[in-house]
Design a protein around this motif. Structure first.
Motif: not given
Length: 289
Positions: A208-221, A185-195
């Protein structure tokens, strides 16, 4: 009429003699076969050997032309296949030469651009391998305890498992180091969706399944998209694989790590020569953009 009667009598007598001779022949043949069955097996084996000695060379002579024909056919077949493979190898060689020329051109171009930009390449990473000796996975923490011996390990260094990121060094004490996992819960890593190159923060939630947060609402994931480190914040170099999008439901995006953390026995602690100072990873992200 007298001569005819004499002829018939002679014929009847001849038939009688033929029958007698036939009976004698049958008797002799039966006696011969009975005698043959009683002959010692050594004699039979000797006879078989004699027959084989005679027929063996004859069979070899008879089979010799067929063997020659088979060898000629095999030789021609192999030559034809070698010719086909040679043609394929020549085509592959031409493609490799073309790729090699392109690589050389790109290397020259990269060097020229590097000179124009005064680019300094990063130092090569160094790493050590460490054995996991304890694991804590509960409602409060997801950490590992690894044995590092006398190796120089620093806080903030990246921890890989199966060539993908599983966490970072949180604390070093003597011959041991504590690894905070990406699922903590204390882990915060800046990431990018490769596609789509959409940026986000991978936040652990002690599952076992971390979440993506602070993602733009218009992002295509989409499910299956690969998630890699973005390099923002300076703690993680860009492009390190972490996992792939597991689900996209009701605005929540979960990520499954590429490495099966529950089965890992050894980890790789990598020093990329980056700053280990903590940074505000969320400063460049605005929720809801």
């Amino acid at each position: 009429m007298g001569q005819r009667g004499v002829f018939l009598i002679k014929t009847a007598e001849l038939k009688v003699w033929v029958r007698r001779i036939f009976v004698v022949i049958l008797f002799i043949a039966s006696f011969f076969f009975i005698l043959l069955s009683k002959v010692d097996s050594v004699v039979i084996e000797a006879a078989n050997k004699a027959v084989l000695d005679v027929t063996g060379p004859v069979m070899q002579i008879v089979e010799y032309p067929s063997r020659i024909i088979h060898r000629i056919y095999t030789y021609i077949y192999d030559i034809s296949h070698i010719y086909i493979e040679n043609c394929e190898l020549r085509a592959e060689n031409k493609q490799m030469m073309m790729l090699q020329n392109k690589v050389r051109a790109l290397e020259v171009e990269n060097q020229l651009l590097g000179r124009l930009l005064n680019y300094v390449p990063p130092a090569e990473a160094s790493f050590i391998s460490a054995k996991i000796i304890a694991e804590s996975g509960d409602n409060f923490t997801h950490i590992l305890l690894v044995y590092i011996g006398d190796e120089a390990v620093k806080k903030g260094q990246i921890v890989l498992g199966d060539e993908s990121v599983i966490g970072r060094i949180d604390e070093v004490s003597g011959h041991y180091a504590r690894v905070i996992l990406v699922t903590d819960i204390n882990s915060k890593i800046p990431v990018v969706v490769e596609r789509t190159r959409a940026r986000a923060i991978l936040s652990g939630d002690n599952t076992m399944l971390p979440q993506l947060i602070f993602l733009r609402s218009s992002a295509d994931v989409q499910e299956g998209d690969i998630v890699v480190t973005s390099g923002v914040g300076g703690m993680f170099p860009a492009g390190l694989p972490i996992g792939f999008v597991n689900s996209v439901q009701n605005g929540e995006i979960t990520v499954e790590t590429l490495a099966d953390i529950s089965r890992i026995e050894y980890v790789r602690i990598v020093d990329y020569g980056l700053s280990n100072n903590d940074a505000d990873l969320t400063s460049e992200f605005d929720e809801g953009k």
